[in-house]
Design a protein around this motif. Sequence first.
Motif, mmCIF file in Angstrom:
data_model
loop_
_atom_site.group_PDB
_atom_site.id
_atom_site.type_symbol
_atom_site.label_atom_id
_atom_site.label_comp_id
_atom_site.label_asym_id
_atom_site.label_seq_id
_atom_site.Cartn_x
_atom_site.Cartn_y
_atom_site.Cartn_z
ATOM 1 N N GLU A 132 -0.779 -130.698 -69.250
ATOM 2 C CA GLU A 132 -0.421 -131.723 -68.278
ATOM 3 C C GLU A 132 0.662 -132.673 -68.799
ATOM 4 O OE1 GLU A 132 -3.978 -133.716 -67.018
ATOM 5 O OE2 GLU A 132 -5.067 -131.827 -67.028
ATOM 6 N N THR A 133 1.121 -132.473 -70.004
ATOM 7 C CA THR A 133 2.094 -133.376 -70.613
ATOM 8 C C THR A 133 3.487 -132.769 -70.559
ATOM 9 O OG1 THR A 133 0.417 -134.217 -72.111
ATOM 10 C CG2 THR A 133 2.697 -134.623 -72.714
ATOM 11 N N PHE A 134 4.443 -133.532 -70.062
ATOM 12 C CA PHE A 134 5.835 -133.114 -70.081
ATOM 13 C C PHE A 134 6.565 -133.914 -71.133
ATOM 14 C CE2 PHE A 134 4.623 -131.621 -65.927
ATOM 15 C CZ PHE A 134 5.302 -130.416 -65.842
ATOM 16 N N ILE A 135 7.369 -133.234 -71.920
ATOM 17 C CA ILE A 135 8.166 -133.889 -72.949
ATOM 18 C C ILE A 135 9.622 -133.688 -72.580
ATOM 19 C CG2 ILE A 135 8.807 -133.933 -75.385
ATOM 20 C CD1 ILE A 135 5.964 -132.825 -75.971
ATOM 21 N N SER A 136 10.316 -134.791 -72.394
ATOM 22 C CA SER A 136 11.738 -134.764 -72.069
ATOM 23 C C SER A 136 12.506 -135.114 -73.327
ATOM 24 C CB SER A 136 12.010 -135.803 -70.973
ATOM 25 O OG SER A 136 13.381 -136.070 -70.881
ATOM 26 N N LEU A 137 13.476 -134.293 -73.682
ATOM 27 C CA LEU A 137 14.309 -134.515 -74.861
ATOM 28 C C LEU A 137 15.758 -134.531 -74.404
ATOM 29 C CD1 LEU A 137 14.280 -134.740 -77.995
ATOM 30 C CD2 LEU A 137 14.473 -132.262 -78.047
ATOM 31 N N ARG A 138 16.401 -135.695 -74.499
ATOM 32 C CA ARG A 138 17.790 -135.840 -74.062
ATOM 33 C C ARG A 138 18.684 -136.129 -75.247
ATOM 34 N NH1 ARG A 138 16.925 -140.137 -69.456
ATOM 35 N NH2 ARG A 138 15.071 -140.496 -70.667
ATOM 36 N N HIS A 139 19.760 -135.386 -75.338
ATOM 37 C CA HIS A 139 20.754 -135.582 -76.380
ATOM 38 C C HIS A 139 21.820 -136.517 -75.822
ATOM 39 C CE1 HIS A 139 18.885 -132.292 -78.568
ATOM 40 N NE2 HIS A 139 18.777 -131.717 -77.392
ATOM 41 N N LEU A 140 21.845 -137.734 -76.322
ATOM 42 C CA LEU A 140 22.799 -138.736 -75.864
ATOM 43 C C LEU A 140 23.983 -138.798 -76.824
ATOM 44 C CD1 LEU A 140 20.188 -141.494 -74.978
ATOM 45 C CD2 LEU A 140 21.162 -139.769 -73.460
ATOM 46 N N ALA A 141 24.997 -139.557 -76.461
ATOM 47 C CA ALA A 141 26.196 -139.651 -77.285
ATOM 48 C C ALA A 141 25.893 -140.159 -78.696
ATOM 49 C CB ALA A 141 27.226 -140.557 -76.612
ATOM 50 N N LYS A 142 24.959 -141.102 -78.834
ATOM 51 C CA LYS A 142 24.681 -141.664 -80.156
ATOM 52 C C LYS A 142 23.373 -141.183 -80.779
ATOM 53 C CE LYS A 142 27.249 -145.917 -80.134
ATOM 54 N NZ LYS A 142 27.186 -147.310 -80.486
ATOM 55 N N GLY A 143 22.549 -140.485 -80.048
ATOM 56 C CA GLY A 143 21.274 -140.094 -80.620
ATOM 57 C C GLY A 143 20.461 -139.226 -79.688
ATOM 58 N N ILE A 144 19.171 -139.219 -79.931
ATOM 59 C CA ILE A 144 18.227 -138.438 -79.149
ATOM 60 C C ILE A 144 17.205 -139.390 -78.550
ATOM 61 C CG2 ILE A 144 16.350 -136.758 -79.284
ATOM 62 C CD1 ILE A 144 17.941 -135.260 -81.350
ATOM 63 N N LEU A 145 16.920 -139.207 -77.268
ATOM 64 C CA LEU A 145 15.877 -139.966 -76.590
ATOM 65 C C LEU A 145 14.851 -138.971 -76.074
ATOM 66 C CD1 LEU A 145 14.671 -142.577 -75.396
ATOM 67 C CD2 LEU A 145 16.052 -142.126 -73.351
ATOM 68 N N ALA A 146 13.621 -139.161 -76.489
ATOM 69 C CA ALA A 146 12.531 -138.303 -76.023
ATOM 70 C C ALA A 146 11.526 -139.172 -75.289
ATOM 71 C CB ALA A 146 11.869 -137.610 -77.198
ATOM 72 N N GLU A 147 10.936 -138.621 -74.241
ATOM 73 C CA GLU A 147 9.907 -139.323 -73.483
ATOM 74 C C GLU A 147 8.784 -138.349 -73.189
ATOM 75 O OE1 GLU A 147 11.206 -142.014 -70.262
ATOM 76 O OE2 GLU A 147 13.192 -141.189 -70.679
ATOM 77 N N MET A 148 7.565 -138.879 -73.224
ATOM 78 C CA MET A 148 6.415 -138.067 -72.837
ATOM 79 C C MET A 148 5.337 -138.988 -72.292
ATOM 80 S SD MET A 148 4.909 -136.870 -76.494
ATOM 81 C CE MET A 148 4.520 -138.019 -77.803
ATOM 82 N N THR A 149 4.544 -138.449 -71.423
ATOM 83 C CA THR A 149 3.392 -139.156 -70.890
ATOM 84 C C THR A 149 2.167 -138.421 -71.386
ATOM 85 O OG1 THR A 149 4.655 -139.790 -68.944
ATOM 86 C CG2 THR A 149 2.268 -139.980 -68.797
ATOM 87 N N VAL A 150 1.238 -139.171 -71.960
ATOM 88 C CA VAL A 150 0.020 -138.579 -72.499
ATOM 89 C C VAL A 150 -1.187 -139.201 -71.809
ATOM 90 C CG1 VAL A 150 1.046 -137.978 -74.729
ATOM 91 C CG2 VAL A 150 -0.018 -140.218 -74.435
#
Length: 178
Positions: free
Chosen positions: A23-41
């Motif tokens: 039931e958990t989605f993990i979003s991993l975005r590669h941005l210009a300066k770094g990495i942003l990850a989001e997840m709901t648990v």
Amino acid sequence: MFGKFRLGTNRRKEKKVLANRSETFISLRHLAKGILAEMTVKATVEHVWRILTSFEEMPAHLSNLKNCKVLKREGSYRLVEQAARVGTPLLPFPFRVVMDVVEERPFLYFNQRHGSFTSFSGHWRVEPDAASSGSRVRYYLEASFGQGWSGRALRRQFRRLIRQNLQELAAWMDNGGI
């Protein structure tokens, strides 16, 4: 710059990767300066926070983390040493970092003092998720490697390490943990 790169720096400004873990989605975005990850648990904010600050327990739950210890504690400050290994048995990439970690809820900030990177800094952010009874967890990282650490294979392995660590953290958070 030769021998040095920023995580996520590529031709596209943003690339999104989703990992579905029950039931958990993990979003991993590669941005210009770094990495942003989001997840709901499903875990509560307090439970997530206990796990993120249980440094000595992390190697038992994160398969690529070989060592994690707190070298110094002072109020909301920790000096933490971590060692990880990614890659294949024939071509392992070891990483080591000693970092300052500061707890300022809802943030957990980290910044490398010394280690395998030219720079390694970012934060965790933990908040209640309005759409569920769980928590929204965000991870932001900016890192660059020193000279001699370059190449597509290394970047791919490092992104794989981040994705795998997030999946294992989400499983630890949702399955009881500390």
